[in-house]
Design a protein around this motif. Sequence first.
Motif, PDB file in Angstrom:
ATOM      1  N   ASP A  11      46.802  25.663  37.030  1.00 33.81           N
ATOM      2  CA  ASP A  11      46.344  27.042  37.122  1.00 33.81           C
ATOM      3  C   ASP A  11      46.058  27.391  38.583  1.00 33.81           C
ATOM      4  O   ASP A  11      45.311  26.712  39.259  1.00 33.81           O
ATOM      5  CB  ASP A  11      45.082  27.190  36.267  1.00 33.81           C
ATOM      6  CG  ASP A  11      44.429  28.544  36.374  1.00 33.81           C
ATOM      7  OD1 ASP A  11      45.083  29.494  36.853  1.00 33.81           O
ATOM      8  OD2 ASP A  11      43.263  28.658  35.978  1.00 33.81           O
ATOM      9  N   GLY A  12      46.665  28.456  39.076  1.00 31.17           N
ATOM     10  CA  GLY A  12      46.490  28.850  40.473  1.00 31.17           C
ATOM     11  C   GLY A  12      45.541  30.006  40.688  1.00 31.17           C
ATOM     12  O   GLY A  12      45.446  30.541  41.779  1.00 31.17           O
ATOM     13  N   HIS A  13      44.822  30.406  39.661  1.00 31.99           N
ATOM     14  CA  HIS A  13      43.900  31.534  39.775  1.00 31.99           C
ATOM     15  C   HIS A  13      42.523  31.022  40.171  1.00 31.99           C
ATOM     16  O   HIS A  13      41.790  30.517  39.334  1.00 31.99           O
ATOM     17  CB  HIS A  13      43.824  32.294  38.448  1.00 31.99           C
ATOM     18  CG  HIS A  13      45.132  32.864  38.027  1.00 31.99           C
ATOM     19  ND1 HIS A  13      46.016  32.168  37.236  1.00 31.99           N
ATOM     20  CD2 HIS A  13      45.714  34.044  38.318  1.00 31.99           C
ATOM     21  CE1 HIS A  13      47.092  32.915  37.040  1.00 31.99           C
ATOM     22  NE2 HIS A  13      46.939  34.054  37.688  1.00 31.99           N
ATOM     23  N   ASP A  14      42.169  31.158  41.433  1.00 31.02           N
ATOM     24  CA  ASP A  14      40.911  30.582  41.902  1.00 31.02           C
ATOM     25  C   ASP A  14      39.851  31.603  42.279  1.00 31.02           C
ATOM     26  O   ASP A  14      38.766  31.240  42.710  1.00 31.02           O
ATOM     27  CB  ASP A  14      41.165  29.640  43.070  1.00 31.02           C
ATOM     28  CG  ASP A  14      41.725  30.334  44.297  1.00 31.02           C
ATOM     29  OD1 ASP A  14      42.143  31.505  44.206  1.00 31.02           O
ATOM     30  OD2 ASP A  14      41.750  29.690  45.362  1.00 31.02           O
ATOM     31  N   ARG A  15      40.122  32.870  42.106  1.00 25.00           N
ATOM     32  CA  ARG A  15      39.147  33.887  42.511  1.00 25.00           C
ATOM     33  C   ARG A  15      37.818  33.698  41.784  1.00 25.00           C
ATOM     34  O   ARG A  15      36.749  33.746  42.399  1.00 25.00           O
ATOM     35  CB  ARG A  15      39.676  35.290  42.264  1.00 25.00           C
ATOM     36  CG  ARG A  15      38.660  36.362  42.689  1.00 25.00           C
ATOM     37  CD  ARG A  15      39.168  37.750  42.504  1.00 25.00           C
ATOM     38  NE  ARG A  15      40.226  37.985  43.479  1.00 25.00           N
ATOM     39  CZ  ARG A  15      41.010  39.035  43.469  1.00 25.00           C
ATOM     40  NH1 ARG A  15      40.875  39.946  42.533  1.00 25.00           N
ATOM     41  NH2 ARG A  15      41.947  39.190  44.384  1.00 25.00           N
ATOM     42  N   GLY A  16      37.861  33.501  40.471  1.00 30.04           N
ATOM     43  CA  GLY A  16      36.629  33.330  39.709  1.00 30.04           C
ATOM     44  C   GLY A  16      35.821  32.131  40.164  1.00 30.04           C
ATOM     45  O   GLY A  16      34.601  32.209  40.296  1.00 30.04           O
ATOM     46  N   ALA A  17      36.495  31.021  40.418  1.00 33.54           N
ATOM     47  CA  ALA A  17      35.800  29.818  40.882  1.00 33.54           C
ATOM     48  C   ALA A  17      35.129  30.082  42.229  1.00 33.54           C
ATOM     49  O   ALA A  17      33.990  29.666  42.455  1.00 33.54           O
ATOM     50  CB  ALA A  17      36.777  28.657  41.000  1.00 33.54           C
ATOM     51  N   LYS A  18      35.818  30.800  43.104  1.00 31.99           N
ATOM     52  CA  LYS A  18      35.244  31.101  44.415  1.00 31.99           C
ATOM     53  C   LYS A  18      34.069  32.067  44.320  1.00 31.99           C
ATOM     54  O   LYS A  18      33.082  31.928  45.041  1.00 31.99           O
ATOM     55  CB  LYS A  18      36.324  31.658  45.339  1.00 31.99           C
ATOM     56  CG  LYS A  18      37.327  30.605  45.774  1.00 31.99           C
ATOM     57  CD  LYS A  18      38.399  31.195  46.659  1.00 31.99           C
ATOM     58  CE  LYS A  18      39.364  30.130  47.150  1.00 31.99           C
ATOM     59  NZ  LYS A  18      40.431  30.706  47.973  1.00 31.99           N
ATOM     60  N   VAL A  19      34.164  33.029  43.419  1.00 29.97           N
ATOM     61  CA  VAL A  19      33.063  33.973  43.235  1.00 29.97           C
ATOM     62  C   VAL A  19      31.830  33.252  42.689  1.00 29.97           C
ATOM     63  O   VAL A  19      30.713  33.452  43.168  1.00 29.97           O
ATOM     64  CB  VAL A  19      33.490  35.141  42.309  1.00 29.97           C
ATOM     65  CG1 VAL A  19      32.306  35.984  41.895  1.00 29.97           C
ATOM     66  CG2 VAL A  19      34.538  36.005  43.004  1.00 29.97           C
ATOM     67  N   VAL A  20      32.028  32.389  41.697  1.00 24.82           N
ATOM     68  CA  VAL A  20      30.911  31.628  41.143  1.00 24.82           C
ATOM     69  C   VAL A  20      30.338  30.687  42.207  1.00 24.82           C
ATOM     70  O   VAL A  20      29.115  30.577  42.358  1.00 24.82           O
ATOM     71  CB  VAL A  20      31.340  30.847  39.883  1.00 24.82           C
ATOM     72  CG1 VAL A  20      30.273  29.845  39.455  1.00 24.82           C
ATOM     73  CG2 VAL A  20      31.645  31.824  38.750  1.00 24.82           C
ATOM     74  N   ALA A  21      31.190  30.021  42.955  1.00 32.24           N
ATOM     75  CA  ALA A  21      30.726  29.123  44.013  1.00 32.24           C
ATOM     76  C   ALA A  21      29.866  29.885  45.019  1.00 32.24           C
ATOM     77  O   ALA A  21      28.808  29.411  45.437  1.00 32.24           O
ATOM     78  CB  ALA A  21      31.917  28.465  44.710  1.00 32.24           C
ATOM     79  N   ARG A  22      30.307  31.061  45.380  1.00 32.73           N
ATOM     80  CA  ARG A  22      29.541  31.859  46.354  1.00 32.73           C
ATOM     81  C   ARG A  22      28.207  32.312  45.769  1.00 32.73           C
ATOM     82  O   ARG A  22      27.186  32.280  46.460  1.00 32.73           O
ATOM     83  CB  ARG A  22      30.354  33.053  46.813  1.00 32.73           C
ATOM     84  CG  ARG A  22      29.644  33.840  47.882  1.00 32.73           C
ATOM     85  CD  ARG A  22      30.503  34.901  48.475  1.00 32.73           C
ATOM     86  NE  ARG A  22      29.773  35.533  49.559  1.00 32.73           N
ATOM     87  CZ  ARG A  22      30.339  36.190  50.515  1.00 32.73           C
ATOM     88  NH1 ARG A  22      31.652  36.301  50.561  1.00 32.73           N
ATOM     89  NH2 ARG A  22      29.621  36.746  51.452  1.00 32.73           N
ATOM     90  N   ALA A  23      28.202  32.733  44.515  1.00 38.17           N
ATOM     91  CA  ALA A  23      26.953  33.156  43.885  1.00 38.17           C
ATOM     92  C   ALA A  23      25.957  32.008  43.823  1.00 38.17           C
ATOM     93  O   ALA A  23      24.765  32.193  44.097  1.00 38.17           O
ATOM     94  CB  ALA A  23      27.230  33.701  42.482  1.00 38.17           C
ATOM     95  N   LEU A  24      26.427  30.822  43.471  1.00 34.85           N
ATOM     96  CA  LEU A  24      25.539  29.659  43.432  1.00 34.85           C
ATOM     97  C   LEU A  24      25.072  29.285  44.834  1.00 34.85           C
ATOM     98  O   LEU A  24      23.905  28.937  45.036  1.00 34.85           O
ATOM     99  CB  LEU A  24      26.238  28.481  42.748  1.00 34.85           C
ATOM    100  CG  LEU A  24      26.459  28.643  41.248  1.00 34.85           C
ATOM    101  CD1 LEU A  24      27.381  27.553  40.716  1.00 34.85           C
ATOM    102  CD2 LEU A  24      25.139  28.639  40.495  1.00 34.85           C
TER     103      LEU A  24
END
Length: 119
Positions: A11-24
């Motif tokens: 899976d190449g969709h990483d926007r959600g992972a990056k958004v969650v990482a930034r929020a944390l």
Amino acid sequence: MRILIAKPGLDGHDRGAKVVARALRDAGYEIIYTGLHQTPEMIAAAAVQEDVDAIGLSILSGAHNVLLPRLMDLLRQQGVEDIKVLQAAGIAAIFTPGSSLEEIVTWVREHVKPRGVAA
């Protein structure tokens, strides 16, 4: 506390992972982001090497039924059974698309404790 965020599989969709990482990160957690196309072996090795307190995975490919059990097996083989986010099946929470960042951060605050600290 240290949290590993990973993108297993093809899976190449990483926007959600990056958004969650930034929020944390903005909530005060130390984040280790592994990037795209991680194998369960790579994620388990990173979790052990980085001595993380929790692991967050983002999977949109539908491969979670294959990848997550493999990751859990690898973590258990390396003696990582005391991570608080693990349940009997290996997963403590699932945040689907539409979950708010506040919901994710609140869950982490309430459920993830540093390794070695009683819950």
